[in-house]
Design a protein around this motif. Structure first.
Motif, short mmCIF file in Angstrom:
data_model
loop_
_atom_site.label_atom_id
_atom_site.label_comp_id
_atom_site.label_asym_id
_atom_site.label_seq_id
_atom_site.Cartn_x
_atom_site.Cartn_y
_atom_site.Cartn_z
N VAL A 1 0.81 -1.21 0.00
CA VAL A 1 0.00 0.00 0.00
C VAL A 1 0.85 1.26 0.00
CG1 VAL A 1 -0.21 0.18 2.51
CG2 VAL A 1 -2.03 1.06 1.04
N GLN B 1 -1.96 -2.94 6.89
CA GLN B 1 -1.56 -2.35 5.61
C GLN B 1 -1.02 -3.40 4.65
OE1 GLN B 1 1.24 0.76 6.57
NE2 GLN B 1 -0.37 2.28 6.87
N ARG C 1 -2.10 -6.23 3.92
CA ARG C 1 -3.13 -6.94 3.18
C ARG C 1 -3.56 -6.18 1.93
NH1 ARG C 1 -5.94 -11.13 4.89
NH2 ARG C 1 -7.66 -10.46 3.54
N ARG C 2 -3.44 -4.87 1.95
CA ARG C 2 -3.95 -4.06 0.86
C ARG C 2 -3.08 -4.22 -0.39
NH1 ARG C 2 -4.74 1.60 4.25
NH2 ARG C 2 -5.89 0.69 6.02
N ASP D 1 -9.54 -12.04 6.87
CA ASP D 1 -9.02 -10.79 7.43
C ASP D 1 -9.11 -10.87 8.95
OD1 ASP D 1 -8.19 -8.27 8.00
OD2 ASP D 1 -9.94 -7.24 7.18
N TYR E 1 -12.53 5.03 -2.60
CA TYR E 1 -11.81 4.75 -3.84
C TYR E 1 -12.68 4.96 -5.07
CZ TYR E 1 -8.56 2.60 -0.61
OH TYR E 1 -7.68 2.40 0.42
#
Length: 434
Positions: free
Chosen positions: A66, A234, A236-237, A247, A397
């Motif tokens: 990320v 972070q 995981r993104r 998650d 987003y």
């Protein structure tokens, strides 16, 4: 003391056995990225040693996906700023002590103005290296330094995209479990020492001050655990290795919050123990019984904290299958805290000394706090609440239903200890009052 060292050594051996493979893979990723960037740099600049390219690749490849592009861009901006500053300096001033100091001051100021954070010092480093070449060679050195930085950043980004880092959920779970072990070890050692002092009739206050000091050190270390949880969230993104894995971020966040609140409550309790033992005359002939009862309560607290930390760690490891027995261990440890709560209620009803009331009330409050924080039903409710509050983040987003892009939320600070609790909705009556 021997048992404490045995537990510490056992945890260290387990950590090496479980994390050895991951450490080797991490080292290989960085080594391959750095070597590849050096090879690419020699292709662009034959006959030179482009060491800046592998240095940049090593720095870029360590970040989470990320923040990958932002880190590479910040480093390129830092290098270009330093190089341009050095070119201008080399045209008007020689390399002297005063010019070097002025160059560093201006470079750091520029880095602060550009908000380069961890890459801020790179502005000054680039400027000094280019200025050291001299006025005649500064332009050539400047462009080569910029190109090497771009090569290293590109190779580092490519390495992270082709070979993404592992999701650090298990590491964050281990950090939380280590925090729980530290709290548990403090309570266990305090209980053992208190039992020894009580049976021998020695003074407790000096030892209680040491326990309080250790509790302070534990609470001061909590932000580092929070940084590990944030890194796992972070990581995981935009990470393809996170696809198809559950998650566990809400579970990690709730576990950290629970242990943080427990550590603060235990620290306040030990402060009350110090105050109560400074003048133990109020205890009279019952001092030994009171101290032994307190030691038993400390052991029950230690058992609850230790079992809860192990549960958080097991849930964070997606490769491990949880069983009913794992949950039963936590529930059984909480049964001891319920018994301690009943004993303290009885003591408060039969105690008349102000010091005793204050001490028992503080211990009872800590036991209640641990029962609330370590409660498994409350843990599930808190995780569900975190999942609900995190869903609106996906809207930033894209474009909302009204056609207006929602404002972006600020990224959490790496040193943040707990997640901000969502604000409660106000009723219509409260709105009319305001």
């Amino acid at each position: 003391m021997l048992e404490r060292w045995r537990r510490t050594l056992s945890r260290a051996v387990t950590r090496v056995r479980e994390d050895g493979r991951a450490a080797v893979l991490w080292s290989m990723r960085i080594t391959i990225a750095a070597t590849a960037s050096y090879v690419v740099g020699t292709l662009f600049f034959p006959g030179t040693e482009p060491l800046l390219a592998p240095l940049t690749a090593m720095l870029v490849v360590q970040v989470t996906p990320v923040s990958l592009l932002a880190s590479g861009l910040d480093r390129v901006v830092a290098v270009v700023s330093g190089v341009l500053l050095a070119i201008g300096f080399s045209a008007v001033a020689p390399l002297e002590w005063w010019s070097l100091g002025l160059l560093i001051l201006i470079a750091i100021t520029i880095g602060q103005a550009l908000r380069l954070q961890s890459n801020l010092i790179e502005v000054a480093i680039s400027a000094m290296l280019v200025l050291g070449v001299g006025a005649l060679g500064a332009p050539a050195a400047a462009w080569q330094r910029i190109a090497e930085t771009l090569v290293g950043a590109a190779v580092g980004i490519a390495a992270n995209l082709l070979f993404p880092p592992k999701v650090a959920s298990a590491d964050a779970g281990m950090a939380i479990d280590d925090l729980a072990d530290t709290i548990s070890d403090l309570l266990t050692s305090a209980a053992d020492e208190l039992t020894e002092l009580a049976t021998e009739g020695r003074e407790v206050a000096p030892a209680a001050r040491d326990w309080l000091g250790e509790a302070r050190r534990i609470t001061h270390a909590i932000p580092r655990v929070g940084a590990a949880v944030l890194h796992a969230e972070q990581g995981r993104r935009f990470n393809v290795r996170a696809v198809g894995t559950p998650d566990v971020g809400p579970g990690l966040r709730q576990g950290l919050e629970a242990l943080e609140h427990a550590a603060v409550a235990i620290r306040g309790m030990l402060r009350a123990v110090v105050d109560a033992t400074d003048d133990p005359s109020w205890l009279g002939d019952s001092a030994t019984d009171v101290y032994l009862g307190l030691a038993q309560t400390l052991r029950e607290m230690a058992g609850g904290v230790d079992a809860f930390g192990q549960l958080v760690r097991d849930e964070a490891d997606v490769t491990r299958r949880m069983s009913a027995g794992d949950v039963l261990v936590v529930r059984e440890s909480l049964d001891g805290l319920h018994e301690a709560r009943a004993r303290l209620d009885d003591l408060l009803m039969t105690t008349s000394a102000p010091q005793g009331i204050e001490l028992f009330a503080s211990i009872l409050s800590t036991v209640k706090r641990l029962l609330r924080e370590l409660d498994l039903d409350e843990r599930i409710r808190r995780q569900v609440q975190m999942l609900r509050t995190s869903r609106p983040r996906a809207a930033r987003y894209g474009v909302g239903p009204s056609g207006v892009r929602p404002p972006e939320a600020a990224e959490p600070d790496p040193d943040a200890e707990t997640q901000v609790l969502p604000a409660a909705r106000r009723s219509r009556r409260d709105k009319r009052r305001t």
